[in-house]
Design a protein around this motif. Structure first.
Motif, PDB file in Angstrom:
ATOM      1  N   GLU A 125       0.825  -1.210   0.000  1.00 38.27           N
ATOM      2  CA  GLU A 125       0.000   0.000   0.000  1.00 38.27           C
ATOM      3  C   GLU A 125       0.853   1.251   0.000  1.00 38.27           C
ATOM      4  OE1 GLU A 125      -3.204  -0.061  -0.392  1.00 38.27           O
ATOM      5  OE2 GLU A 125      -3.402  -2.239  -0.258  1.00 38.27           O
ATOM      6  N   GLY A 126       2.144   1.076  -0.252  1.00 43.82           N
ATOM      7  CA  GLY A 126       3.054   2.214  -0.287  1.00 43.82           C
ATOM      8  C   GLY A 126       3.647   2.591   1.048  1.00 43.82           C
ATOM      9  N   ASN A 127       3.416   1.768   2.088  1.00 42.55           N
ATOM     10  CA  ASN A 127       3.884   2.105   3.428  1.00 42.55           C
ATOM     11  C   ASN A 127       5.256   1.506   3.703  1.00 42.55           C
ATOM     12  OD1 ASN A 127       1.346   3.324   4.000  1.00 42.55           O
ATOM     13  ND2 ASN A 127       0.500   1.308   4.478  1.00 42.55           N
ATOM     14  N   MET A 128       6.150   2.311   4.257  1.00 43.20           N
ATOM     15  CA  MET A 128       7.460   1.813   4.667  1.00 43.20           C
ATOM     16  C   MET A 128       7.315   0.709   5.703  1.00 43.20           C
ATOM     17  SD  MET A 128      10.040   5.083   4.917  1.00 43.20           S
ATOM     18  CE  MET A 128      10.883   5.653   3.435  1.00 43.20           C
ATOM     19  N   THR A 129       8.302  -0.180   5.737  1.00 41.64           N
ATOM     20  CA  THR A 129       8.311  -1.313   6.661  1.00 41.64           C
ATOM     21  C   THR A 129       9.581  -1.277   7.509  1.00 41.64           C
ATOM     22  OG1 THR A 129       9.469  -2.756   5.105  1.00 41.64           O
ATOM     23  CG2 THR A 129       7.053  -2.685   4.951  1.00 41.64           C
ATOM     24  N   HIS A 130       9.762  -2.299   8.337  1.00 46.12           N
ATOM     25  CA  HIS A 130      10.975  -2.377   9.147  1.00 46.12           C
ATOM     26  C   HIS A 130      12.227  -2.424   8.274  1.00 46.12           C
ATOM     27  CE1 HIS A 130       8.610  -4.120  12.794  1.00 46.12           C
ATOM     28  NE2 HIS A 130       8.560  -2.810  12.735  1.00 46.12           N
ATOM     29  N   TRP A 131      12.106  -2.949   7.048  1.00 45.17           N
ATOM     30  CA  TRP A 131      13.263  -2.967   6.169  1.00 45.17           C
ATOM     31  C   TRP A 131      13.810  -1.550   5.976  1.00 45.17           C
ATOM     32  CZ3 TRP A 131      17.148  -5.585   4.461  1.00 45.17           C
ATOM     33  CH2 TRP A 131      17.920  -5.039   3.449  1.00 45.17           C
ATOM     34  N   HIS A 132      12.918  -0.588   5.811  1.00 43.35           N
ATOM     35  CA  HIS A 132      13.363   0.780   5.550  1.00 43.35           C
ATOM     36  C   HIS A 132      14.059   1.386   6.762  1.00 43.35           C
ATOM     37  CE1 HIS A 132      10.212   0.067   2.505  1.00 43.35           C
ATOM     38  NE2 HIS A 132      11.052   0.723   1.741  1.00 43.35           N
ATOM     39  N   GLN A 133      13.629   0.999   7.964  1.00 40.55           N
ATOM     40  CA  GLN A 133      14.338   1.463   9.150  1.00 40.55           C
ATOM     41  C   GLN A 133      15.765   0.935   9.155  1.00 40.55           C
ATOM     42  OE1 GLN A 133      12.480   1.014  12.959  1.00 40.55           O
ATOM     43  NE2 GLN A 133      10.496   1.793  12.288  1.00 40.55           N
ATOM     44  N   MET A 134      15.919  -0.348   8.802  1.00 42.16           N
ATOM     45  CA  MET A 134      17.255  -0.931   8.753  1.00 42.16           C
ATOM     46  C   MET A 134      18.097  -0.298   7.650  1.00 42.16           C
ATOM     47  SD  MET A 134      16.234  -4.944   9.237  1.00 42.16           S
ATOM     48  CE  MET A 134      17.910  -5.499   8.922  1.00 42.16           C
ATOM     49  N   HIS A 135      17.522  -0.210   6.469  1.00 44.83           N
ATOM     50  CA  HIS A 135      18.228   0.291   5.288  1.00 44.83           C
ATOM     51  C   HIS A 135      18.653   1.750   5.482  1.00 44.83           C
ATOM     52  CE1 HIS A 135      18.992   1.428   1.145  1.00 44.83           C
ATOM     53  NE2 HIS A 135      17.953   2.250   1.149  1.00 44.83           N
ATOM     54  N   LEU A 136      17.695   2.622   5.789  1.00 43.13           N
ATOM     55  CA  LEU A 136      18.020   4.037   5.953  1.00 43.13           C
ATOM     56  C   LEU A 136      18.823   4.275   7.223  1.00 43.13           C
ATOM     57  CD1 LEU A 136      14.596   5.563   4.863  1.00 43.13           C
ATOM     58  CD2 LEU A 136      16.706   5.472   3.523  1.00 43.13           C
ATOM     59  N   GLY A 137      18.572   3.461   8.232  1.00 41.31           N
ATOM     60  CA  GLY A 137      19.283   3.633   9.500  1.00 41.31           C
ATOM     61  C   GLY A 137      20.775   3.454   9.347  1.00 41.31           C
ATOM     62  N   HIS A 138      21.193   2.380   8.691  1.00 44.72           N
ATOM     63  CA  HIS A 138      22.646   2.193   8.616  1.00 44.72           C
ATOM     64  C   HIS A 138      23.278   3.151   7.617  1.00 44.72           C
ATOM     65  CE1 HIS A 138      23.352  -0.197   4.892  1.00 44.72           C
ATOM     66  NE2 HIS A 138      22.216  -0.801   5.143  1.00 44.72           N
ATOM     67  N   LEU A 139      22.541   3.568   6.577  1.00 43.10           N
ATOM     68  CA  LEU A 139      23.093   4.575   5.665  1.00 43.10           C
ATOM     69  C   LEU A 139      23.257   5.920   6.371  1.00 43.10           C
ATOM     70  CD1 LEU A 139      21.168   3.827   2.337  1.00 43.10           C
ATOM     71  CD2 LEU A 139      23.522   3.212   2.926  1.00 43.10           C
ATOM     72  N   ALA A 140      22.359   6.216   7.308  1.00 41.28           N
ATOM     73  CA  ALA A 140      22.425   7.478   8.037  1.00 41.28           C
ATOM     74  C   ALA A 140      23.576   7.519   9.028  1.00 41.28           C
ATOM     75  CB  ALA A 140      21.102   7.727   8.766  1.00 41.28           C
ATOM     76  N   LEU A 141      24.238   6.398   9.252  1.00 38.45           N
ATOM     77  CA  LEU A 141      25.412   6.354  10.124  1.00 38.45           C
ATOM     78  C   LEU A 141      26.708   6.413   9.331  1.00 38.45           C
ATOM     79  CD1 LEU A 141      24.287   3.537  12.609  1.00 38.45           C
ATOM     80  CD2 LEU A 141      23.972   6.011  12.812  1.00 38.45           C
ATOM     81  N   SER A 142      26.607   6.655   8.030  1.00 40.08           N
ATOM     82  CA  SER A 142      27.751   6.536   7.127  1.00 40.08           C
ATOM     83  C   SER A 142      28.661   7.747   7.107  1.00 40.08           C
ATOM     84  CB  SER A 142      27.252   6.292   5.704  1.00 40.08           C
ATOM     85  OG  SER A 142      26.598   7.453   5.198  1.00 40.08           O
ATOM     86  N   GLY A 143      28.192   8.898   7.617  1.00 38.41           N
ATOM     87  CA  GLY A 143      28.997  10.101   7.551  1.00 38.41           C
ATOM     88  C   GLY A 143      28.833  10.898   6.272  1.00 38.41           C
ATOM     89  N   ALA A 144      27.919  10.501   5.388  1.00 36.51           N
ATOM     90  CA  ALA A 144      27.658  11.268   4.169  1.00 36.51           C
ATOM     91  C   ALA A 144      27.030  12.612   4.525  1.00 36.51           C
ATOM     92  CB  ALA A 144      26.738  10.483   3.233  1.00 36.51           C
ATOM     93  N   GLY A 145      27.008  13.520   3.551  1.00 38.98           N
ATOM     94  CA  GLY A 145      26.464  14.845   3.801  1.00 38.98           C
ATOM     95  C   GLY A 145      24.962  14.927   3.703  1.00 38.98           C
ATOM     96  N   LEU A 146      24.348  14.003   2.955  1.00 40.26           N
ATOM     97  CA  LEU A 146      22.907  14.049   2.716  1.00 40.26           C
ATOM     98  C   LEU A 146      22.416  12.664   2.354  1.00 40.26           C
ATOM     99  CD1 LEU A 146      20.225  15.657   2.096  1.00 40.26           C
ATOM    100  CD2 LEU A 146      21.079  15.890  -0.247  1.00 40.26           C
ATOM    101  N   LEU A 147      21.268  12.300   2.885  1.00 38.29           N
ATOM    102  CA  LEU A 147      20.585  11.046   2.550  1.00 38.29           C
ATOM    103  C   LEU A 147      19.270  11.392   1.874  1.00 38.29           C
ATOM    104  CD1 LEU A 147      19.985   7.973   2.771  1.00 38.29           C
ATOM    105  CD2 LEU A 147      19.195   8.409   5.104  1.00 38.29           C
ATOM    106  N   VAL A 148      19.033  10.841   0.670  1.00 40.98           N
ATOM    107  CA  VAL A 148      17.783  11.078  -0.040  1.00 40.98           C
ATOM    108  C   VAL A 148      16.984   9.779  -0.089  1.00 40.98           C
ATOM    109  CG1 VAL A 148      16.676  11.962  -2.123  1.00 40.98           C
ATOM    110  CG2 VAL A 148      18.927  12.830  -1.445  1.00 40.98           C
ATOM    111  N   ILE A 149      15.779   9.831   0.463  1.00 43.02           N
ATOM    112  CA  ILE A 149      14.899   8.656   0.483  1.00 43.02           C
ATOM    113  C   ILE A 149      14.498   8.289  -0.940  1.00 43.02           C
ATOM    114  CG2 ILE A 149      12.611   7.841   1.217  1.00 43.02           C
ATOM    115  CD1 ILE A 149      12.910   9.665   3.665  1.00 43.02           C
ATOM    116  N   GLU A 150      14.400   6.998  -1.177  1.00 39.87           N
ATOM    117  CA  GLU A 150      14.019   6.474  -2.489  1.00 39.87           C
ATOM    118  C   GLU A 150      12.774   7.147  -3.048  1.00 39.87           C
ATOM    119  OE1 GLU A 150      11.783   2.428  -2.000  1.00 39.87           O
ATOM    120  OE2 GLU A 150      13.116   2.697  -0.253  1.00 39.87           O
ATOM    121  N   ALA A 151      12.618   7.048  -4.373  1.00 39.19           N
ATOM    122  CA  ALA A 151      11.473   7.651  -5.058  1.00 39.19           C
ATOM    123  C   ALA A 151      10.176   7.259  -4.355  1.00 39.19           C
ATOM    124  CB  ALA A 151      11.435   7.187  -6.511  1.00 39.19           C
TER     125      ALA A 151
END
Length: 366
Positions: A34-60
């Motif tokens: 139904e287009g709703n994020m799941t626990h996968w997205h918490q894992m996926h975006l969570g570890h990318l957000a710990l990477s030290g990059a300057g900006l994180l852009v959520i998927e389309a």
């Protein structure tokens, strides 16, 4: 010793990024149907957000249910979508200060498909698929159902959908919006004469084919706070004779620049299976290089950027203001750490990971 250019701040609109490494939006095809994020997205975006990059852009995130590439695509068109994304963002923000944006898009005639690991083919209407829409009733490739040509009322509704999704993005506290006009999806389909065969105000001339993107940019810019950047991702070329090309991309970029667009992300291809291109390191950087010569807004380069020295060379030489990594970041989610170590820079890391700093790299984590 001065810091490598890659690790100097960059301002997009009024948003200051700590460095020039951007994590590209990457579809995960893992929403709940139904287009709703799941626990996968918490894992996926969570570890990318710990990477030290300057900006994180959520998927389309699709602005409408029929705009999803697959039934597993993320949406930002309903209260349930917004609630699920809010939960994911809350978990990520609890442990990361990284700015987070979202890419808003609509798949157009490339919607209603299986996930890539299921083959990626178009879903039949009896298999959970749906009717797709496009500027013209021209299928992406032979054997597929042709999309329904959008009426002027459909176009009006599409514009309203982008506005609503942008308002949801603001309620979620997202720092940035990127409009998806690349890779053969709906906004790109309006740009290219290969997919846009309309004879009204949205087809024919370059001015007409650009009209919808410019309207949507203006619509989104009006409802998203002025201090927050709104930018765009385009395909610099279809790589098909008679299609969208770099000179038309420059014309679009100049029109957006005049409207206050904050950045342009220069990708390529995806509109037509006949495309011919030579894939290799930095193969799309020439699009960014040309844009830097033509516009005032920030320019982001993509295209098999995998090595720290390669990324540093792109921004140091002025070919682009930043680089965006996708598959390379999935393969190595600590890429910015390793780039900082290679180039002699410092990078943010969570306090829980500070002890991981190698002895010979004291000062890596700032």
């Amino acid at each position: 010793m001065s810091s490598p250019k890659l690790f100097t701040p960059l301002t997009l609109g009024k948003l200051e990024l700590p460095n020039r490494i951007v994590i590209s939006p990457m579809c995960q095809y893992s929403a709940d149907g139904e287009g709703n994020m799941t626990h996968w997205h918490q894992m996926h975006l969570g570890h990318l957000a710990l990477s030290g990059a300057g900006l994180l852009v959520i998927e389309a995130a699709s602005v409408a249910p029929e705009g999803r590439i697959t039934p597993g695509d993320v949406g930002l068109y309903s209260d349930a979508n917004e609630h699920a994304m809010a939960q994911t963002l809350a978990a990520v923000r609890e442990h990361s200060p990284m700015p987070i944006g979202v890419q808003l898009g609509h798949a157009g005639r490339k919607a209603s498909c299986r996930a890539p690991w299921e083959g990626g083919e178009q879903l039949g209407l009896d298999e959970g698929g749906w009717e797709t829409v496009a500027p013209s009733a021209v299928a992406y490739q032979a054997g597929q159902r042709a999309p329904r040509e959008m009426s002027l009322d459909d176009i009006k509704a599409l514009r309203a959908s982008f506005v609503e999704s942008a308002q949801r993005a603001e309620r979620l506290g997202l720092d940035l919006i990127e409009l998806h006009a690349a890779h053969g999806y709906l906004l790109h389909e309006f740009l290219s004469p290969l997919s846009n065969q309309r004879e009204d105000a949205y087809g024919g001339s370059l001015e007409n084919r650009m009209r919808l993107i410019l309207e949507i940019f203006d619509d989104v810019r009006e409802v998203f706070p002025a201090e927050k950047p709104v930018g765009i991702r385009i395909s610099g070329s279809d790589w098909v004779e008679g299609g969208w090309d770099l000179e038309q991309s420059v014309a679009l970029a100049k029109a957006l620049d005049a409207r206050g667009c904050s950045f342009i992300d220069c990708s390529g291809g995806g509109l037509d299976p006949r495309q011919t291109l030579n894939v290799g390191p930095s193969y799309q950087v020439p699009f960014a290089r040309r844009m830097k010569q033509e516009v005032e807004m920030a320019v982001i380069a993509v295209g098999l950027i995998t090595e720290p020295q390669q990324a540093e060379g792109i921004v140091f030489s002025g070919e682009a203001d930043a680089v965006a990594l996708a598959r390379g970041m999935l393969y190595n989610p600590r890429w910015p750490w390793h780039a900082a170590a290679t180039l002699g820079a410092t990078v943010h890391a969570p306090k829980q990971y500070l002890r991981s700093q190698p002895h010979q790299l004291k000062g890596l984590f700032g």
